[in-house]
Enzyme design. Structure first.
Site, short mmCIF file in Angstrom:
data_model
loop_
_atom_site.label_atom_id
_atom_site.label_comp_id
_atom_site.label_asym_id
_atom_site.label_seq_id
_atom_site.Cartn_x
_atom_site.Cartn_y
_atom_site.Cartn_z
N ALA A 72 11.76 12.41 -6.79
CA ALA A 72 11.05 11.53 -5.85
C ALA A 72 11.51 10.10 -6.09
O ALA A 72 11.49 9.62 -7.23
CB ALA A 72 9.55 11.65 -6.03
N TYR A 139 18.57 -1.54 -5.67
CA TYR A 139 18.53 -0.08 -5.86
C TYR A 139 19.32 0.31 -7.12
O TYR A 139 18.83 1.08 -7.95
CB TYR A 139 19.11 0.62 -4.62
CG TYR A 139 19.23 2.12 -4.76
CD1 TYR A 139 18.12 2.94 -4.72
CD2 TYR A 139 20.48 2.72 -4.96
CE1 TYR A 139 18.24 4.33 -4.85
CE2 TYR A 139 20.61 4.10 -5.09
CZ TYR A 139 19.49 4.89 -5.04
OH TYR A 139 19.62 6.24 -5.18
N1 LIG Z 1 21.55 11.91 -1.55
C1 LIG Z 1 22.43 11.23 -2.27
O1 LIG Z 1 23.58 11.03 -1.92
C2 LIG Z 1 22.02 10.71 -3.62
C3 LIG Z 1 23.00 10.06 -4.37
C4 LIG Z 1 22.64 9.55 -5.60
C5 LIG Z 1 21.35 9.72 -6.09
N2 LIG Z 1 20.42 10.35 -5.33
C6 LIG Z 1 19.08 10.49 -5.90
O2 LIG Z 1 18.66 11.86 -5.83
C7 LIG Z 1 17.23 11.92 -5.70
C8 LIG Z 1 16.85 12.78 -4.53
O3 LIG Z 1 17.47 12.27 -3.37
P1 LIG Z 1 17.42 13.02 -1.95
O4 LIG Z 1 18.70 12.67 -1.27
O5 LIG Z 1 17.02 14.44 -2.11
O6 LIG Z 1 16.26 12.17 -1.25
P2 LIG Z 1 15.09 12.64 -0.23
O7 LIG Z 1 14.51 11.39 0.35
O8 LIG Z 1 15.58 13.70 0.68
O9 LIG Z 1 14.03 13.30 -1.22
C9 LIG Z 1 13.10 12.54 -1.94
C10 LIG Z 1 11.76 13.21 -1.82
O10 LIG Z 1 10.81 12.45 -2.56
C11 LIG Z 1 9.60 12.41 -1.82
N3 LIG Z 1 8.86 11.22 -2.25
C12 LIG Z 1 9.16 9.93 -2.00
N4 LIG Z 1 8.24 9.13 -2.55
C13 LIG Z 1 7.35 9.93 -3.20
C14 LIG Z 1 6.18 9.69 -3.96
N5 LIG Z 1 5.72 8.44 -4.18
N6 LIG Z 1 5.52 10.75 -4.47
C15 LIG Z 1 5.95 12.02 -4.24
N7 LIG Z 1 7.05 12.30 -3.51
C16 LIG Z 1 7.74 11.27 -2.99
C17 LIG Z 1 10.03 12.36 -0.37
O11 LIG Z 1 8.99 12.80 0.51
C18 LIG Z 1 11.22 13.30 -0.38
O12 LIG Z 1 10.84 14.63 -0.11
C19 LIG Z 1 16.77 10.46 -5.60
O13 LIG Z 1 16.39 10.03 -6.90
C20 LIG Z 1 18.01 9.71 -5.16
O14 LIG Z 1 17.97 8.36 -5.58
C21 LIG Z 1 20.72 10.85 -4.12
#
Ligand SMILES: NC(=O)c1ccc[n+]([C@@H]2O[C@H](COP(=O)([O-])OP(=O)(O)OC[C@H]3O[C@@H](n4cnc5c(N)ncnc54)[C@H](O)[C@@H]3O)[C@@H](O)[C@H]2O)c1
Length: 308
Positions: A72, A139
């Protein structure tokens, strides 16, 4: 093992859920659905509605766990610039609260997602975990600071913690907003018959890693984690945004020059590629080629557009 996945209703979490179930794990997802969806939580995974900033409201429903995978987060670079306090609260305080929760629930393992954004302006490629980190925005800084909190907390509390610095993740179920969403944005435009935009000259390169491989990395060696630490999860291949478009156009049967040029975005990094040497020593290798990952992603977006 019983695994708690925070943010498990999101993009990466949805793939972890499916793989963890297939491996025979018991999975509980905690998510406030601010960006995720219930459809991302398959049958067989328990869903607990909750906010990572308020764990007292939901920990009793989860009960003891063996491992916590904390996903999250606030994932948008522009949102972090516009509202750094929200970014800080979710990415740093949220991570600390999940560390405390992991300890309270008896988890021996903690895993979380960091980002290539922590490398920022480092020019020596490929980017290495033991090299410098020079984030260029809030970020990157919140992710980098969260990494330090995880390291310190894990040392103090004898918890096996693994931080995965993810390259640009792509694949089915990605939203078209947020970090690294260029594949999703291109796929959606092509599926809608629109002409995608490429910012700048399109020669900027990224390291695109398939979400199925990222999910596998989060579940890698959960039973026998090996050295706690920090690992890049990447392909160590550079793909220019223009070449990415060409490969996608091929999968979609669209013209290779069917894009519009848009102005370069200020602050965009020119080249990014992450070393995979340390992950390899940990026993992890990505398996999905860019061509097959793009094909799967394109098919997902095309079917979604057709309502399938
Ligand atoms: N997608 C990418 O390319 C990428 C790259 C590097 C790092 N990341 C990291 O991977 C992780 C997941 O990313 P993702 O792409 O699956 O993002 P996403 O936004 O699809 O998933 C994040 C989830 O967290 C939930 N969320 C947000 N705030 C919340 C809270 N306060 N309490 C409970 N749930 C909450 C959202 O509803 C969502 O389902 C993150 O930490 C992101 O920074 C992603």
């Amino acid at each position: 093992m019983k695994i708690l996945v925070s943010g498990g209703a999101g993009f990466i979490g949805s793939h972890i859920n499916v793989q963890a179930l297939a491996l025979g794990h018991e999975v509980v997802v905690v998510d406030n659905l601010s960006h995720g969806t219930r459809e991302n939580v398959p049958a067989g995974v328990r869903f607990v509605y909750g906010d990572v900033l308020e764990p007292d409201a939901w920990t009793a429903q989860v009960g003891p766990v063996d491992a916590v995978i904390h996903l999250a987060a606030q994932i948008s670079v522009p949102v972090a610039e516009a509202d750094p306090l929200t970014d800080l609260k979710l990415n740093l305080e949220g991570t600390l609260r999940m560390l405390l929760t992991a300890e309270r629930l008896g988890a021996a393992q903690f895993r979380t997602a960091s980002s290539a954004a922590v490398y920022g302006n480092v020019s020596e490629l490929p980017l290495r975990e033991d090299g410098p980190a020079l984030p260029i925005g809030f970020y990157g800084w919140s992710k980098y600071t969260a990494e330090q909190y995880v390291r310190h907390f894990a040392q103090m509390h004898k918890m096996a913690a693994v931080v995965l610095r993810l390259a640009n993740v792509y694949g089915p179920r990605q939203r078209t907003q947020g970090e690294g969403g260029v594949v999703a944005v291109f796929c959606e435009a092509l599926a809608l018959g629109e002409v995608p935009e490429i910012h700048g000259d399109g020669r900027q390169t990224r390291d695109f890693v398939y979400v199925g491989d990222v999910a596998r990395a989060f579940l890698h060696r959960l039973e026998n984690p090996g050295p706690a630490g920090l690992y890049n999860i990447s392909t160590e291949s550079r793909t220019s945004v223009r070449d990415l478009f060409t490969a996608l156009a091929k999968a979609a049967g669209a013209p290779y020059d069917g894009y519009r040029s848009a102005p370069e975005r200020p602050g965009d990094i020119t080249d990014s590629v992450l070393s995979r040497q340390k992950a390899r020593a940990w026993g992890f290798e990505p398996e999905t080629s860019l061509a097959s990952g793009l094909q799967a992603t394109w098919e997902y977006f095309r079917n979604k557009e057709r309502g399938l």
